[in-house]
Scaffold this motif. Structure first.
Motif, short mmCIF file in Angstrom:
data_model
loop_
_atom_site.label_atom_id
_atom_site.label_comp_id
_atom_site.label_asym_id
_atom_site.label_seq_id
_atom_site.Cartn_x
_atom_site.Cartn_y
_atom_site.Cartn_z
N ARG A 14 1.13 -1.05 -0.20
CA ARG A 14 0.38 -0.08 -0.37
C ARG A 14 1.45 2.07 -0.06
NH1 ARG A 14 -2.64 2.25 3.30
NH2 ARG A 14 -4.41 4.07 2.90
N ASN A 36 -6.80 12.03 7.48
CA ASN A 36 -5.88 10.29 7.93
C ASN A 36 -5.60 9.50 7.67
OD1 ASN A 36 -8.87 11.25 10.34
ND2 ASN A 36 -6.76 11.19 11.04
N GLY A 37 -4.83 9.07 7.57
CA GLY A 37 -3.89 7.98 6.53
C GLY A 37 -3.09 8.34 5.80
N GLY A 39 -0.51 9.88 5.46
CA GLY A 39 1.22 9.96 5.46
C GLY A 39 1.63 11.16 6.23
N LYS A 40 1.07 11.44 6.68
CA LYS A 40 1.89 12.41 7.86
C LYS A 40 3.40 12.42 9.03
CE LYS A 40 -2.05 14.64 9.08
NZ LYS A 40 -2.86 13.27 8.77
N SER A 41 2.78 10.77 9.30
CA SER A 41 3.72 11.02 10.75
C SER A 41 4.47 9.63 9.81
CB SER A 41 2.28 9.95 11.55
OG SER A 41 1.66 10.43 12.62
N THR A 42 4.08 9.14 8.57
CA THR A 42 5.22 8.16 7.76
C THR A 42 6.36 9.90 7.52
OG1 THR A 42 3.14 7.24 7.74
CG2 THR A 42 5.56 6.53 6.54
N HIS A 184 -4.09 18.96 13.35
CA HIS A 184 -5.63 18.30 12.73
C HIS A 184 -6.16 20.07 12.93
CE1 HIS A 184 -5.00 14.36 11.83
NE2 HIS A 184 -4.61 14.15 12.61
N1 ATP Z 1 4.81 0.79 10.43
C1 ATP Z 1 3.35 0.32 9.80
N2 ATP Z 1 2.69 -0.49 9.33
C2 ATP Z 1 1.98 -0.54 8.75
N3 ATP Z 1 1.14 0.22 8.10
C3 ATP Z 1 1.43 1.58 8.80
C4 ATP Z 1 2.79 1.93 8.89
N4 ATP Z 1 2.47 2.88 9.93
C5 ATP Z 1 1.71 3.40 8.82
N5 ATP Z 1 1.03 2.60 8.55
C6 ATP Z 1 -0.24 3.32 7.53
O1 ATP Z 1 0.30 4.37 6.53
C7 ATP Z 1 -1.17 4.62 6.50
C8 ATP Z 1 -0.31 6.18 6.44
O2 ATP Z 1 -0.28 6.64 8.12
P1 ATP Z 1 0.52 7.72 9.05
O3 ATP Z 1 -0.15 7.31 10.60
O4 ATP Z 1 1.54 8.63 8.82
O5 ATP Z 1 -0.69 8.65 8.66
P2 ATP Z 1 -1.09 9.88 8.99
O6 ATP Z 1 -1.83 10.83 7.76
O7 ATP Z 1 -0.45 10.37 10.12
O8 ATP Z 1 -2.83 9.74 10.01
P3 ATP Z 1 -3.77 10.11 11.19
O9 ATP Z 1 -4.33 11.57 10.75
O10 ATP Z 1 -4.44 9.18 11.42
O11 ATP Z 1 -2.57 10.33 12.10
C9 ATP Z 1 -2.13 4.80 7.31
O12 ATP Z 1 -2.85 3.86 6.53
C10 ATP Z 1 -1.53 3.44 8.30
O13 ATP Z 1 -2.04 2.56 8.56
#
Ligand code: ATP
Length: 205
Positions: A14, A36-37, A39-42, A184
């Motif tokens: 994904r 949400n989701g 990828g900000k945290s990633t 957020h």
């Molecule tokens: N270690 C991991 N293993 C598998 N999937 C992951 C992992 N880390 C993140 N994901 C997936 O990657 C996608 C992006 O996650 P991320 O936390 O970066 O989004 P985000 O924008 O920070 O979301 P939020 O606003 O909900 O915190 C999500 O679908 C999450 O489930």
């Protein structure tokens, strides 16, 4: 100070990041917004070196420290000890058993910087959420980070504490740090950040 380019990251096939770019200069406070989701945290974790990207590059001039929504402090230790732990990365083992005086003094200055010098000897568990977040920021300062990567730093805080933390992040940028915060709350981003970067909706499989 921070240059992220062409970042790609997938989890189990994904795609989460597909060519993400972000440049943050010294003195700049950038807010990262997006659904949400998306990828900000990633993206932040890749920039901090906590996650290995599949492609792209991360350049940090100096060093980066992360601050989290869920504050990672040792509750039964004092604020001072928690801040001192920011220095562990540069202490030889024999100096890290008891924090040396110079580290303790630096940690007090860091606590002073976040307005909590008077709470130095308080156990973190006894501090409010906002105070704990400021201790976590002081620990990042004690790491001598010049790039702060804050992942939803105010999401768990009441509005007043959130404002204090936002103002602190703005001040740190004004002092020459590069600050990125995942938020957020668009209104906080508009009020405090110099620039807003919107992540696109999560990339479909
Ligand atoms: N270690 C991991 N293993 C598998 N999937 C992951 C992992 N880390 C993140 N994901 C997936 O990657 C996608 C992006 O996650 P991320 O936390 O970066 O989004 P985000 O924008 O920070 O979301 P939020 O606003 O909900 O915190 C999500 O679908 C999450 O489930």
């Amino acid at each position: 100070m921070l240059a992220v380019s062409g970042l790609r990251k997938s989890f189990g096939g994904r795609t989460v990041l597909d060519g993400f770019d972000l440049r943050v200069e010294a003195g700049e406070f950038v807010a990262l917004l997006g659904p949400n989701g998306s990828g900000k945290s990633t993206a932040l974790r890749c920039a901090a070196g906590l996650e290995t990207p599949d492609g792209g590059s991360v350049e940090v001039r100096g060093s980066a420290a992360m601050v989290f929504q869920k504050i990672h402090l040792v509750g039964r230790r004092t604020a001072l000890d928690n801040v001192c732990s920011g220095a562990l990365g540069r202490l030889p083992l024999h100096r890290s058993l008891f924090y040396p005086q110079d580290v303790r003094e630096e940690a007090v200055r860091c606590l002073d910087r976040v307005g909590l010098a008077d709470r130095a000897l308080e156990r973190c568990a006894r501090l409010s959420g906002g105070q704990q977040q400021r201790v976590a920021i002081a620990r990042a300062l004690c790491q001598r980070a010049n790039v702060i990567l804050a992942d939803e730093p105010v999401s768990a805080l009441d509005p007043q504490a959130a404002v204090q933390v936002m103002e602190l992040l703005v001040d740190l940028a004004a002092e020459g740090m590069a600050v990125v915060a995942v938020l957020h709350q668009p209104e906080l981003a508009q009020r405090y950040a110099h620039r807003i970067v919107e992540m696109r909706t999560a990339v479909a499989v």
